[in-house]
Scaffold this active site. Sequence first.
Site, short mmCIF file in Angstrom:
data_model
loop_
_atom_site.label_atom_id
_atom_site.label_comp_id
_atom_site.label_asym_id
_atom_site.label_seq_id
_atom_site.Cartn_x
_atom_site.Cartn_y
_atom_site.Cartn_z
N ARG A 1 0.96 -1.23 0.09
CA ARG A 1 0.10 -0.01 -0.05
C ARG A 1 0.87 1.47 0.13
NH1 ARG A 1 -0.74 5.00 2.17
NH2 ARG A 1 -0.35 4.13 4.26
N ASP A 2 1.36 1.65 0.87
CA ASP A 2 2.24 2.80 1.18
C ASP A 2 3.33 2.82 0.33
OD1 ASP A 2 2.86 5.30 2.37
OD2 ASP A 2 4.12 4.30 4.04
N HIS B 1 7.46 4.12 12.38
CA HIS B 1 7.53 4.18 10.75
C HIS B 1 8.47 5.11 10.46
CE1 HIS B 1 4.73 3.97 6.98
NE2 HIS B 1 5.77 4.99 6.63
N HIS C 1 11.34 6.46 7.20
CA HIS C 1 11.96 6.54 5.96
C HIS C 1 13.47 6.81 6.15
CE1 HIS C 1 7.91 7.28 3.37
NE2 HIS C 1 7.68 6.92 4.69
N CYS D 1 7.17 9.99 -0.46
CA CYS D 1 6.05 10.90 -0.19
C CYS D 1 6.04 11.87 -1.38
CB CYS D 1 6.39 11.62 1.05
SG CYS D 1 5.22 12.68 1.51
N ASN E 1 10.13 3.85 2.37
CA ASN E 1 10.19 3.44 3.77
C ASN E 1 11.48 2.56 3.85
OD1 ASN E 1 7.11 3.86 4.74
ND2 ASN E 1 7.20 3.10 2.79
#
Length: 315
Positions: free
Chosen positions: A20-21, A212, A214, A245, A254
């Site tokens: 997803r992300d 979370h 990056h 992003c 990520n």
Amino acid sequence: MASGLHGLPARVRLVEVGPRDGLQNEPQYVPANVKVELVNRLSRAGFANIESASFVSPRWVPQMADGAAVMRDIERRPATVYSALTPNMQGFEAALQAGAGEVVIFGAASEAFSQRNINCSIEESIQRFLPVSKAAKASGLRLRASVSCAMGCPIQGDVPVRAVSDVVARFADLGCDEIDIADTIGVGTPRHVQAVMEAATKAFRLEGIAGHFHDTYGQALANILASLEAGIGIFHSSVAGLGGCPYAKGATGNVASEDVLYMLHGLGIETGIDLDRVVDAGAYISEAIGRENASRVGRALLTRRGDSLDTVGCR
């Protein structure tokens, strides 16, 4: 929480966010069958929680328009929670119908980023999530929230620690089961991360806080270790380092799942995840979308598999 080496958690739960992300910002459409195969490979590798789809307007995130098809076709494993991003009630209803086991809402610790990302203030975003949170609880679904820009914002710069803990407290009031602290643009450093995590755990229970990170500035693994030292036992990662992003110029993906697993296993921390299978999944998706594998561990292990044993002279 049980402690292992030097007071670190004995076991860590990794939430795989690649499907997803990780994929949502890919410029070329990734077919649903490729996403399904990726989710299946990751679940077979042992991930207990996989972000599998996003039920947002296809106008804003066209890559995720096939969320219902992906959720329909994945091979469901009883021990795996399949999560979906749901920004509003329309998204929630779609996720519920698709069989999501967890719904994810998101807000920012930065007012500027909130306006840029979802076109409303932080307070307005929390109010929008109120009906979603009530519906999730009424339906027996897990509710997870993500706090973006917790370490810094691409628009306003520094984000006060108090701003992060305030948003965490607001999400706690919504009844969230878990709250993610996200370094959206990867600017965090270990001491800052520990300060943010300590503040977050004062606003919400320690065992429900996740990290979370990056890896834009190469600090993600160091920040995870700093979070482990603060008692955090849940982290997000993305196979092959997928992600980025769109609102943060230069922000990379990520932290790679393979890299996190290699470090955790080296620390003697249990994850229940098969690193070799994750490496295979990273190789699969990198080839499928024509993108270089961003995991250093993944590339190293794949190279070692193909290396002969007659190489000499290395130091």
